[in-house]
Design a protein around this motif. Structure first.
Motif, short mmCIF file in Angstrom:
data_model
loop_
_atom_site.label_atom_id
_atom_site.label_comp_id
_atom_site.label_asym_id
_atom_site.label_seq_id
_atom_site.Cartn_x
_atom_site.Cartn_y
_atom_site.Cartn_z
N PRO A 24 0.82 -1.23 0.00
CA PRO A 24 0.00 0.00 0.00
C PRO A 24 0.85 1.27 0.00
CG PRO A 24 -0.86 -1.60 1.58
CD PRO A 24 0.45 -2.14 1.10
N ALA A 25 1.96 1.25 0.73
CA ALA A 25 2.85 2.43 0.72
C ALA A 25 3.56 2.57 -0.61
CB ALA A 25 3.86 2.32 1.86
N PHE A 26 4.04 1.45 -1.16
CA PHE A 26 4.68 1.48 -2.48
C PHE A 26 3.71 2.09 -3.51
CE2 PHE A 26 7.62 -2.43 -1.64
CZ PHE A 26 8.59 -1.59 -1.11
N GLU A 27 2.45 1.73 -3.40
CA GLU A 27 1.48 2.19 -4.41
C GLU A 27 1.24 3.69 -4.32
OE1 GLU A 27 -1.66 -0.64 -3.92
OE2 GLU A 27 -0.72 -2.06 -5.30
N VAL A 28 1.50 4.26 -3.14
CA VAL A 28 1.41 5.71 -3.01
C VAL A 28 2.66 6.38 -3.64
CG1 VAL A 28 1.56 7.61 -1.32
CG2 VAL A 28 -0.08 5.71 -1.00
N MET A 29 3.82 5.76 -3.44
CA MET A 29 5.08 6.38 -3.89
C MET A 29 5.40 6.12 -5.36
SD MET A 29 7.58 5.84 -0.58
CE MET A 29 7.21 4.11 -0.27
N GLY A 30 4.90 5.02 -5.89
CA GLY A 30 5.33 4.65 -7.24
C GLY A 30 4.19 4.24 -8.14
N LYS A 31 4.49 4.17 -9.42
CA LYS A 31 3.48 3.68 -10.35
C LYS A 31 3.60 2.18 -10.58
CE LYS A 31 6.01 5.06 -14.49
NZ LYS A 31 5.96 5.83 -15.71
N MET A 32 4.76 1.62 -10.24
CA MET A 32 4.87 0.16 -10.28
C MET A 32 5.92 -0.28 -9.28
SD MET A 32 6.80 -0.78 -13.86
CE MET A 32 6.56 -2.55 -13.61
N SER A 33 5.72 -1.45 -8.72
CA SER A 33 6.64 -1.93 -7.69
C SER A 33 6.62 -3.45 -7.69
CB SER A 33 6.24 -1.39 -6.31
OG SER A 33 4.86 -1.63 -6.09
#
Lengths: 286, 286, 286, 286
Positions: free
Chosen positions: D149-158
């Motif tokens: 969930p945090a990655f999805e805030v910071m990036g467009k793909m992870s």
């Protein structure tokens, strides 16, 4: 009279130690597998039970072993050279090792009160037997002066190159040039043969001109005979090219010809020729 | 006794013709600027008024001129060699020319009833004077046999390489190897010096090993002295590299070391060193 | 209303001519094998018996043929375009040809009183069908202005690039960049896969970043599927790389990345992939 | 609700942490210079006194610091993350570090009972602000799921890439391709301009074709304006190229285009452009 120690009696070391014995030095030898000492003892050498004992009883000890691991093993540890060397005696490591190994050995010997030289050699079996090695010495200058009579028996030249590390660098530079020459030689032979030129005539013409050199004379017939029996393993040349490029990187120097030569040798390694002679780089070109 | 003609009395040609005179051949000379013939005439040579006249009065005529344009000019046209050569006489062009020029000359001579050899040389002023050129002969085999006594005066070797074109190819292969060797040598010298090695020691070590060759011995001191007085112009080497790569392209052969060497020489040309000696490639590396 | 001629109805030409017919132009077609004209005639095109007749009856004639030989053949000779074009009419050669072919055609048309444009295209079958080619036009500016409505039907952009030769140069530059991108892409894919990365994830990451481009999207899956069905033959890319390097040579420009890319494509050609898609360069890397 | 920690509030970290706060996460921040925390605190973040305290009070802690030294400093030592993390909590290092640094951190966290992910990012300031980074996560899979969930805030793909090390490898592969593309792009621009092509037309043609990509669009105008204000320092690209080549060496993979690209960037570093943008590689080509 200087008492000489010699550690490591492989193909190279045995020939070098024998030359020292024949030249009249008092030589003590040690080898991991002690049975290899017999020939030297038969010629008049003494035999030590450990590197420590050898170092403790000789003024200058020389080592010629296969790789960095062996070089560290005979120097460090309770039975190692550093444990026996004591104040003022000398240790000359003639093995080809990387920079950090050389530094670690230098430090161990120095902390034990000894003097240290790195002295990698250029040349293989034949020059070792003939006493015509090129010895690349660097480190303690007083030890260099003391070791010079022995160097003159083992080699045809042994310049003093400065602080520890400079011997290894000289070897990298020389091998980088060797690799590049072999790569362009391979491409030239391939181009000549595909052009319909006669291999012998091409070799003769090269040998008559300003680029004539012993390496082309030896490697040329090997390429043509597809004989890659190893005198210098291809993977070791590729490692030296990698290390030379790393040195250039540190010194802010672009080396495109060396970089592409390195890729050519990597291509040959990838193709399965790692343990064949460096001349096998030709197989990926032709 | 064979009557010899010699066209073109530049630095190379004059030395070569003089050697033929001294060896006892009956020599007739011609040069675009006739005043250059005086020295040869003083030594016993005759002088012709045109290439046509020279070719008509000699059994074998040799030419050594500066470039393809000059080579065509002395052969074709109403006063050219082809106009005078007649049935069975021989023409040997020792100039360095490209493939299509060589083919054009071969055709003109052959159609006029003459026999033709291309015979570019490897070697510069000194070997020309000493009679130690490497002569790369290709074309009519009977003419080769007839010209051999003269070749033996001018050169230390003169193999017969096959049909017209093979001499030029041999020269390209040899020069490609020369260029690659010089490029890796430049990189090695630069790496050594930046590493703190002594230039003289580096040269000595190279000269003691398997890569020792006359070119490194001559070019090494030039690099170090920043003396690039021209014995082989850099732009000519780059042209030969380009032609060697084009030959590889035609023969489906990848030559990556040669390709990068070519780029190094192009970089040097771009930097303004086109007319300096090939050793000036070092300036873009260091 | 401008009368349009179209010569050459291969895969590309047929699609382009059809777009012109559909856009309402009065189109006359010719093809070496006349049976290929039937589909166009069914759509409303007229058919000419020779290039000469076509050129004589159209205001602007376009050609799209396979190679320089075909381009010369339809232009020169008694039945060629030049024989029919007359004063002021225009000829636009959209085939990809070398510089000297383009110059020869330009000269023939101009001497016959016509106006000439070279207009090689970037793009293959799909863009030809969709009318989204990139058209690289160079030559007579007034003809460019007259041809623009037709260019706008066939392509999505058609800049005017200057005198004859500039269109071909633009194409070489673009294809050189394409070759280099494909070479580094192949090396990156090989490194990623050997490193244990997932091919799909690697493709996705590339596609999410600043280097995302349509070519990687198309060629990536081809590499992974080992599907090298040809949309751009590898040998043509290698030829363009060779020509781009030759252009750099003439302009005193070192292009090392392009030179090594050329060697990579030559290696692929040597390995037998000349007629496969440019993506097959990957096979020599992995 | 997951409590989030964020260590390192430089240009990148500040933007990333702010996005997490705005997305409603409970965020605690720490920075070596504490004054940089003020803006985040004003937006609702808490502030910790040490990495240890932060790690002890958060479920997942993220770090984004400048270099390997900083990454080690905030993790190890009495006040470091490892001292506070305890059983089961997670640590995600998003800094770009070398392989051995990443392994050292992973080991310290794991031995302290924590879970670890390396997650270097592709993208600079703008994507950090926009929450469109590409996040290359590798390590503990359960932590990845929790951090998503945090990655999805910071990036467009992870994407999840596997064990620790695979994130760093993905970044090397991507940057190697980026370097190669920039090198061939520079050569192409130089060739085009020297050929007399118009820079804007060349850019437009590239942008209309299959190689169109955001990087060319950004770097193209920089080259032409001679504006090399740094968004990605040239020396970092050269370091990544060196590391990618070292990875290829370990995996027995020849990468000639990458090797020559590396030399081009080294040439640029040598010329004094180390701290300028990667686009400055163009200056050594043109």
């Amino acid at each position: 009279m200087t008492r000489i120690g010699f550690l490591g009696l492989g193909i190279m070391g045995k020939a070098m130690a024998l030359n020292l014995v024949k030249a009249g030095f008092e030589v003590t030898v040690w080898n991991r597998n002690p049975s290899k000492c017999a020939d030297l003892v038969a010629q008049g050498a003494k035999q030590a039970d450990s590197p420590k004992e050898l170092a403790a009883n000789c003024d200058i000890s020389f080592a010629m072993v296969a790789d960095p691991e062996a070089a560290l093993a005979i120097c460090l540890g309770p039975d190692g050279v550093a444990a026996g060397i004591g104040e003022g005696r000398g240790y000359v490591d003639m093995s080809t090792v990387d920079d950090s190994t050389s530094q670690a050995i230098a430090q161990a010997i120095t902390e034990a009160g000894g003097r240290f030289l790195e002295a990698p050699v250029s040349g293989t079996k034949k020059p070792a037997e003939d006493g015509t090695l090129v010895i690349l010495a660097a480190g303690d200058k007083s030890l260099y002066d003391d070791a010079l009579p022995a160097f003159e028996v083992m080699g045809k030249m042994s310049p003093y190159l400065g602080e520890v590390g400079q011997g290894a660098k000289m070897k990298l530079v020389v091998n980088m040039i060797m690799g590049g020459m072999l790569s362009i030689f391979s491409e030239g032979m391939a181009l000549g043969l595909k052009s319909g030129l006669d291999a012998q005539q091409l070799s003769d013409v090269l040998d008559a001109g300003a680029m004539a050199n012993p390496m082309f004379k030896v490697k040329g017939p090997m390429l043509l005979a597809e004989d890659y029996s190893t005198s210098f393993p291809l993977k070791h040349m590729q490692k030296d090219l990698r290390l030379a490029l790393a040195l250039g990187d540190k010194l802010d120097l672009a080396l495109p010809t060396a970089a592409i030569t390195n890729e050519a040798f990597k291509q040959a390694r990838k193709a399965g020729y790692a343990d064949e002679d460096i001349a096998a780089v030709y197989k990926t070109v032709k």
